[in-house]
Structures are given as C-alpha cells and as structure tokens.
Design a protein around this motif. Structure first.
Motif, PDB file in Angstrom:
ATOM      1  N   LYS A 140       0.853  -1.185   0.000  1.00 45.70           N
ATOM      2  CA  LYS A 140       0.000   0.000   0.000  1.00 45.70           C
ATOM      3  C   LYS A 140       0.894   1.242   0.000  1.00 45.70           C
ATOM      4  O   LYS A 140       2.045   1.196   0.456  1.00 45.70           O
ATOM      5  CB  LYS A 140      -0.901   0.044   1.249  1.00 45.70           C
ATOM      6  N   GLU A 141       0.340   2.358  -0.430  1.00 44.87           N
ATOM      7  CA  GLU A 141       1.137   3.584  -0.521  1.00 44.87           C
ATOM      8  C   GLU A 141       1.715   3.987   0.835  1.00 44.87           C
ATOM      9  O   GLU A 141       2.891   4.335   0.945  1.00 44.87           O
ATOM     10  CB  GLU A 141       0.285   4.727  -1.088  1.00 44.87           C
ATOM     11  N   SER A 190       2.326   2.048   3.371  1.00 43.87           N
ATOM     12  CA  SER A 190       3.340   1.064   3.774  1.00 43.87           C
ATOM     13  C   SER A 190       4.655   1.343   3.063  1.00 43.87           C
ATOM     14  O   SER A 190       5.732   1.248   3.662  1.00 43.87           O
ATOM     15  CB  SER A 190       2.875  -0.357   3.450  1.00 43.87           C
ATOM     16  N   TYR A 229      -4.283  -3.597   8.556  1.00 41.34           N
ATOM     17  CA  TYR A 229      -4.394  -2.178   8.897  1.00 41.34           C
ATOM     18  C   TYR A 229      -4.153  -2.010  10.393  1.00 41.34           C
ATOM     19  O   TYR A 229      -4.164  -2.978  11.156  1.00 41.34           O
ATOM     20  CB  TYR A 229      -5.761  -1.617   8.494  1.00 41.34           C
ATOM     21  N   GLN A 287      -2.472  -5.354   1.769  1.00 41.04           N
ATOM     22  CA  GLN A 287      -3.771  -4.669   1.712  1.00 41.04           C
ATOM     23  C   GLN A 287      -4.762  -5.208   2.751  1.00 41.04           C
ATOM     24  O   GLN A 287      -5.737  -4.538   3.088  1.00 41.04           O
ATOM     25  CB  GLN A 287      -4.382  -4.778   0.310  1.00 41.04           C
TER      26      GLN A 287
END
Length: 208
Positions: free
Chosen positions: A34-35, A37, A71, A68
């Motif tokens: 992910k961006e 991360s 979280y 993804q």
C-alpha cells in the motif's frame, strides 16, 4: 530464506517465524505494498528495520494475506480485514506473526546480558523465583520481557506498566509455557503463555 518455523498451539492459532537473510531488494521485489506502507518502509533509517518490516509482509503472504489485508488502529495495534486477530514482531534477524480467532500477542527478543541492567524496570513479583546466579538468568529475564510485551500488545491499553500490572508465574525453560496475569484497575485477567528459543533469541506468545 523460506519460513524458519511454524507452530500451531491450537487448531485456531498459527505462529510463523521468518529468518531474515534476504537483501532489501530481494524482499521488496515480489511485494505489492500500500502507498502508506511504502512510505513507511522507505522512511526507515535502518535497513535492518526495513528488512524486518518487509519480512513480515512475506509471512503474511505465507498465511494467504497481502499488505492490503492489514491495517492499524489509532493505538498502533494491527488488524486483519477478515476479522481474525494478529500480532507482529521483529528483532534483528528474525520476525514473527501470530494469527488466531482469539486475541493474541507475540514478541521476539535477542538474548542479551544488558537486559539484566534494566530488570528492575519490568520485574517485581518475578524476583521471588529469579536468581542472578542461575545459569539461565538472562534467558528467563528475556522470556519474562517477551511475555509482558506480548500481553501489552494484546491489551493495547495506554497506562499499563510491565512491573506493576503484569505478573508471570514461576516456570522452567524446558516447559515452554506458563501462566501470566494482568492486574489493572481492580480487574484481573489470566492468560496462557508459550515460549521457545532458537539461535540466541527467545519468542513468547499469548493467547486468550
């Protein structure tokens, strides 16, 4: 390196441990981060931390998840989108992930003599059965720290203190398990804990 060790303490819980031997580039190549991360890992000053972060994503892949699927809440506790419980750790050249239908916590620590210097900051009740002359004193201190760190990750409540609120009952290293308690705000919680050692490291994990 492939996965180092897999442990299944019960039918609903799995622990996977990775020995980090790969380079940053080799770890990064197959991952789709992910961006946030990607920003996080590129912002780390230590390559050791970067490789630890990336190796955790490889363990997730071994579980069948991607970056993804992971979280973090506002307390920094990790979660999976499918609702299963997860805890993450990495220390020097090892990383670990535990996933379960129950709440869990995990910690890996390198066994180092300097832990004895800070023992009084996280040990209180346990001094009733710990002795500095014990050949396994450092290993036992490391297990106690790992159990308390695992409990802290599981509970994720600011204000908890290792020395005052967490208690690990006497154990033998060969047993690989013991019981720990949290005594916090007039409530007591009992947990089954497990631990193991490998290549100068200790791993502890807690399952509700």
């Amino acid at each position: 390196m492939p996965l180092y060790k897999t442990i299944q303490p019960n039918s609903q819980t799995t622990v996977k441990i990775w020995k980090i031997t790969e380079s940053f580039d080799d770890l990064m190549a197959p991952l789709d981060l992910k961006e946030n991360s990607l920003e996080r890992v590129l912002g780390m000053k230590s390559e050791l931390h970067q490789r630890g972060f990336l190796s955790v994503r490889h363990i997730l892949r071994d579980f069948g998840y991607t970056d993804q699927d992971l979280y973090y809440d506002d307390r920094g506790k990790p979660h999976l989108k499918d609702g299963k419980h997860i805890s993450i750790t990495h220390s020097f050249t090892f990383s670990g992930v535990i996933i379960s239908t129950s709440e869990v916590g995990i910690d890996i620590e390198k066994q180092r003599h300097k832990i004895a210097i800070i023992a009084r900051k996280f040990v209180h009740y346990e001094f009733n059965y710990l002795f500095e002359t014990d050949v396994d004193y450092i290993k036992k201190l490391t297990v106690i720290w790992g159990i308390k760190e695992s409990l802290y990750k599981l509970f994720a409540t600011p204000g908890m203190l290792f020395r005052e609120h967490f208690l690990v009952i006497p154990f033998m290293l060969k047993d690989g398990e013991t019981v720990a308690w949290i005594d916090y705000q007039d409530k007591k919680y009992r947990y089954n804990t497990h631990f193991l050692e490998f290549e100068g490291f200790s791993c502890a994990f807690v399952i509700t």
